[in-house]
Design an enzyme around this catalytic site. Structure first.
Site, mmCIF file in Angstrom:
data_model
loop_
_atom_site.group_PDB
_atom_site.id
_atom_site.type_symbol
_atom_site.label_atom_id
_atom_site.label_comp_id
_atom_site.label_asym_id
_atom_site.label_seq_id
_atom_site.Cartn_x
_atom_site.Cartn_y
_atom_site.Cartn_z
ATOM 1 N N ALA A 29 31.405 18.986 -5.664
ATOM 2 C CA ALA A 29 31.996 18.272 -6.795
ATOM 3 C C ALA A 29 33.423 17.816 -6.520
ATOM 4 C CB ALA A 29 31.957 19.158 -8.043
ATOM 5 N N GLU A 33 32.820 34.426 -10.097
ATOM 6 C CA GLU A 33 33.665 35.567 -10.454
ATOM 7 C C GLU A 33 35.143 35.337 -10.173
ATOM 8 O OE1 GLU A 33 32.037 38.997 -8.538
ATOM 9 O OE2 GLU A 33 30.075 38.737 -9.468
ATOM 10 N N THR A 34 35.505 34.140 -9.712
ATOM 11 C CA THR A 34 36.900 33.857 -9.382
ATOM 12 C C THR A 34 37.381 32.643 -10.175
ATOM 13 O OG1 THR A 34 36.413 32.313 -7.582
ATOM 14 C CG2 THR A 34 36.469 34.689 -7.025
ATOM 15 N N TRP A 46 25.373 20.205 -3.700
ATOM 16 C CA TRP A 46 25.283 21.625 -4.056
ATOM 17 C C TRP A 46 24.334 21.746 -5.237
ATOM 18 C CZ3 TRP A 46 28.058 26.228 -2.682
ATOM 19 C CH2 TRP A 46 28.866 26.086 -1.558
ATOM 20 N N HIS A 99 38.200 29.892 -9.113
ATOM 21 C CA HIS A 99 37.839 28.661 -8.411
ATOM 22 C C HIS A 99 37.126 27.668 -9.337
ATOM 23 C CE1 HIS A 99 36.803 26.198 -4.945
ATOM 24 N NE2 HIS A 99 35.542 26.175 -5.364
ATOM 25 N N ASN A 106 31.467 10.824 -16.438
ATOM 26 C CA ASN A 106 31.498 12.175 -15.878
ATOM 27 C C ASN A 106 30.207 12.912 -16.231
ATOM 28 O OD1 ASN A 106 31.995 14.779 -15.071
ATOM 29 N ND2 ASN A 106 34.028 14.908 -15.984
ATOM 30 N N VAL A 117 27.297 19.552 -10.196
ATOM 31 C CA VAL A 117 27.251 20.769 -11.008
ATOM 32 C C VAL A 117 28.204 21.793 -10.422
ATOM 33 C CG1 VAL A 117 25.237 21.691 -9.782
ATOM 34 C CG2 VAL A 117 25.756 22.508 -12.069
ATOM 35 N N VAL A 118 28.949 22.439 -11.318
ATOM 36 C CA VAL A 118 29.828 23.549 -10.958
ATOM 37 C C VAL A 118 29.441 24.704 -11.872
ATOM 38 C CG1 VAL A 118 32.204 24.327 -10.662
ATOM 39 C CG2 VAL A 118 31.666 21.884 -10.434
ATOM 40 N N ILE A 119 29.038 25.814 -11.266
ATOM 41 C CA ILE A 119 28.601 26.979 -12.033
ATOM 42 C C ILE A 119 29.637 28.081 -11.881
ATOM 43 C CG2 ILE A 119 26.791 28.720 -12.317
ATOM 44 C CD1 ILE A 119 24.820 26.591 -11.207
#
Length: 157
Positions: free
Chosen positions: A59, A86-87, A27, A89, A114, A81-83
């Site tokens: 991820a 709006e939730t 992702w 999650h 990490n 990567v985690v961006i």
């Protein structure tokens, strides 16, 4: 690439003989590919010309693959990567990945660095990805941390 404040210089490492694995998500491909490039450069600089590289979709899949790799390698680097969206999650994924990687490292007595970026915006992730205009290279930093810790553990044995 200008260094961010407080970031130490990466140490010179002699990783010859160490088995290094890198698990990287796909992702946000540009960011993850740059993180992977940074980790590979550190590996090659440490004398590890052919680290094991495994790609996963997201991820959340990284910890279970890191667990399998920790059984057969001296160090594992986790990249992704985690961006924030709006939730909630984002919070669940970040917590699960961080806790999972920590558990794998402790259970296997194998360093699992990490290098999963958790950012509020894509711009923040790009600034940490090791691209030419980035302030930092978290892929390189994670690889250096994993290898440095593996060398420390080897000395303690």
């Amino acid at each position: 690439m200008s260094p961010a404040a407080g970031v130490p210089e990466l140490p010179a490492l002699d990783g010859k003989g160490l088995r290094l694995a890198i698990v990287a998500s796909t992702w946000h491909e540009t960011i993850c590919d740059a993180l992977l490039d940074g980790a590979r450069k550190v590996a090659v600089g440490a004398g590890i010309d052919d680290p094991t590289v495994v790609r996963v979709l997201g991820a959340i899949e990284i910890p279970v693959v890191a667990q399998a790799l920790a059984r057969t390698h001296d160090a594992v680097v986790a990249l992704g990567v985690v961006i924030r969206g709006e939730t909630p999650h984002f919070d669940y994924v970040c917590d699960a990945v961080t806790q999972g990687l920590t558990r794998v490292s402790l259970d296997a007595s194998t360093p699992v660095a990490n290098g999963v970026l958790t950012t509020n915006t894509e711009h923040q992730a790009l600034d940490r990805a090791g691209l030419p205009d980035s302030a930092e290279d978290k892929g390189a930093q994670a690889a250096a941390a994993a290898l440095s810790t593996a060398l420390t553990l080897r000395q303690l044995s």
